[in-house]
Design a protein around this motif. Structure first.
Motif, short mmCIF file in Angstrom:
data_model
loop_
_atom_site.label_atom_id
_atom_site.label_comp_id
_atom_site.label_asym_id
_atom_site.label_seq_id
_atom_site.Cartn_x
_atom_site.Cartn_y
_atom_site.Cartn_z
N ALA A 148 22.02 21.45 -9.12
CA ALA A 148 22.54 21.97 -10.38
C ALA A 148 23.33 23.26 -10.13
O ALA A 148 23.02 24.01 -9.20
CB ALA A 148 21.40 22.25 -11.35
N ARG A 149 24.33 23.50 -10.95
CA ARG A 149 25.11 24.73 -10.82
C ARG A 149 24.23 25.97 -10.94
O ARG A 149 24.42 26.93 -10.19
CB ARG A 149 26.21 24.77 -11.87
N SER A 150 23.29 25.92 -11.87
CA SER A 150 22.41 27.07 -12.05
C SER A 150 21.57 27.32 -10.79
O SER A 150 21.31 28.47 -10.43
CB SER A 150 21.50 26.88 -13.27
N SER A 151 21.18 26.26 -10.11
CA SER A 151 20.41 26.41 -8.86
C SER A 151 21.30 27.01 -7.77
O SER A 151 20.85 27.85 -6.98
CB SER A 151 19.87 25.07 -8.39
N LEU A 152 22.55 26.59 -7.72
CA LEU A 152 23.47 27.13 -6.73
C LEU A 152 23.70 28.62 -6.98
O LEU A 152 23.68 29.42 -6.03
CB LEU A 152 24.79 26.37 -6.76
N ILE A 153 23.88 29.00 -8.21
CA ILE A 153 24.06 30.41 -8.56
C ILE A 153 22.85 31.22 -8.12
O ILE A 153 22.98 32.30 -7.54
CB ILE A 153 24.32 30.58 -10.08
N LYS A 154 21.67 30.68 -8.36
CA LYS A 154 20.43 31.36 -7.99
C LYS A 154 20.31 31.53 -6.47
O LYS A 154 19.93 32.58 -5.98
CB LYS A 154 19.24 30.58 -8.54
N VAL A 155 20.66 30.50 -5.73
CA VAL A 155 20.62 30.57 -4.26
C VAL A 155 21.62 31.61 -3.75
O VAL A 155 21.30 32.42 -2.87
CB VAL A 155 20.89 29.19 -3.63
N LEU A 156 22.83 31.58 -4.28
CA LEU A 156 23.83 32.56 -3.87
C LEU A 156 23.35 33.98 -4.14
O LEU A 156 23.48 34.86 -3.28
CB LEU A 156 25.15 32.30 -4.60
N ARG A 157 22.78 34.19 -5.29
CA ARG A 157 22.34 35.54 -5.67
C ARG A 157 21.10 35.97 -4.89
O ARG A 157 21.06 37.06 -4.32
CB ARG A 157 22.06 35.58 -7.18
N GLU A 158 20.09 35.12 -4.83
CA GLU A 158 18.80 35.53 -4.26
C GLU A 158 18.71 35.37 -2.75
O GLU A 158 18.06 36.17 -2.09
CB GLU A 158 17.68 34.75 -4.94
N GLU A 159 19.31 34.36 -2.21
CA GLU A 159 19.19 34.10 -0.77
C GLU A 159 20.36 34.67 0.02
O GLU A 159 20.18 35.18 1.11
CB GLU A 159 19.09 32.58 -0.54
N MET A 160 21.56 34.58 -0.55
CA MET A 160 22.75 35.02 0.17
C MET A 160 23.26 36.38 -0.31
O MET A 160 24.18 36.94 0.27
CB MET A 160 23.84 33.96 0.04
N HIS A 161 22.71 36.89 -1.39
CA HIS A 161 23.04 38.21 -1.95
C HIS A 161 24.53 38.35 -2.24
O HIS A 161 25.17 39.34 -1.89
CB HIS A 161 22.56 39.32 -1.03
N THR A 162 25.09 37.33 -2.88
CA THR A 162 26.51 37.32 -3.20
C THR A 162 26.76 36.43 -4.41
O THR A 162 25.83 35.85 -4.96
CB THR A 162 27.33 36.84 -1.98
N THR A 163 28.01 36.32 -4.78
CA THR A 163 28.42 35.39 -5.82
C THR A 163 29.32 34.33 -5.17
O THR A 163 29.81 34.52 -4.04
CB THR A 163 29.22 36.09 -6.93
N PHE A 164 29.56 33.27 -5.89
CA PHE A 164 30.43 32.21 -5.37
C PHE A 164 31.81 32.76 -5.04
O PHE A 164 32.34 32.53 -3.95
CB PHE A 164 30.53 31.06 -6.39
N HIS A 165 32.40 33.50 -5.95
CA HIS A 165 33.75 34.02 -5.73
C HIS A 165 33.79 35.02 -4.57
O HIS A 165 34.72 34.98 -3.75
CB HIS A 165 34.31 34.65 -7.01
N ASP A 166 32.79 35.88 -4.48
CA ASP A 166 32.77 36.84 -3.37
C ASP A 166 32.61 36.12 -2.03
O ASP A 166 33.24 36.49 -1.03
CB ASP A 166 31.65 37.86 -3.55
N TYR A 167 31.77 35.09 -1.99
CA TYR A 167 31.56 34.37 -0.73
C TYR A 167 32.83 33.63 -0.31
O TYR A 167 33.24 33.71 0.85
CB TYR A 167 30.38 33.40 -0.83
#
Length: 123
Positions: free
Chosen positions: A42-61
């Motif tokens: 899910a998109r919401s899960s991807l956002i959560k992984v980017l924020r919590e695990e990778m410490h970034t946002t989709f656009h920044d990454y």
């Protein structure tokens, strides 16, 4: 069916593989939804992984991947390709956006990096 918790570290690795290693960042139309669909989450899960695990946002990454690739191309360029071409190959739909983001990241325009690289090689 019972809900299984998301393995954030595993998903983070899959995100990195999909965007960076498979070079999908080069697609200027790449969206969070496309990545989530490709990974089957899910998109919401991807956002959560980017924020919590990778410490970034989709656009920044994606910008980081694009800029690193572009800088590499600029430094190897030796005047063979235009900045418009490099911007497009790196995933930017606009050379103006590319120049603005490059300068914000590296403190100089891509053309100045190219000049420095050529000058350094002559010395």
């Amino acid at each position: 069916m019972r809900y299984q918790p998301l393995d954030k570290a595993l998903v983070a690795g899959r995100v990195k593989d999909y965007i960076r290693k498979e070079r999908n960042f080069r697609n200027p139309n790449l969206t969070l939804a496309m990545v989530a669909d490709a990974l089957g989450i899910a998109r919401s899960s991807l956002i959560k992984v980017l924020r919590e695990e990778m410490h970034t946002t989709f656009h920044d990454y994606t910008d980081n991947c694009r800029l690193r690739h572009a800088r590499h191309l600029v430094m190897l360029n030796n005047g063979r390709f235009s900045m418009e071409h490099i911007a497009a190959v790196a995933g930017y739909g606009s050379v103006n956006t590319f120049n603005r983001k490059y300068k914000a990241e590296y403190g100089e325009l891509p053309r100045d990096t190219k000049k420095q690289d050529i000058k350094t090689k002559k010395e």
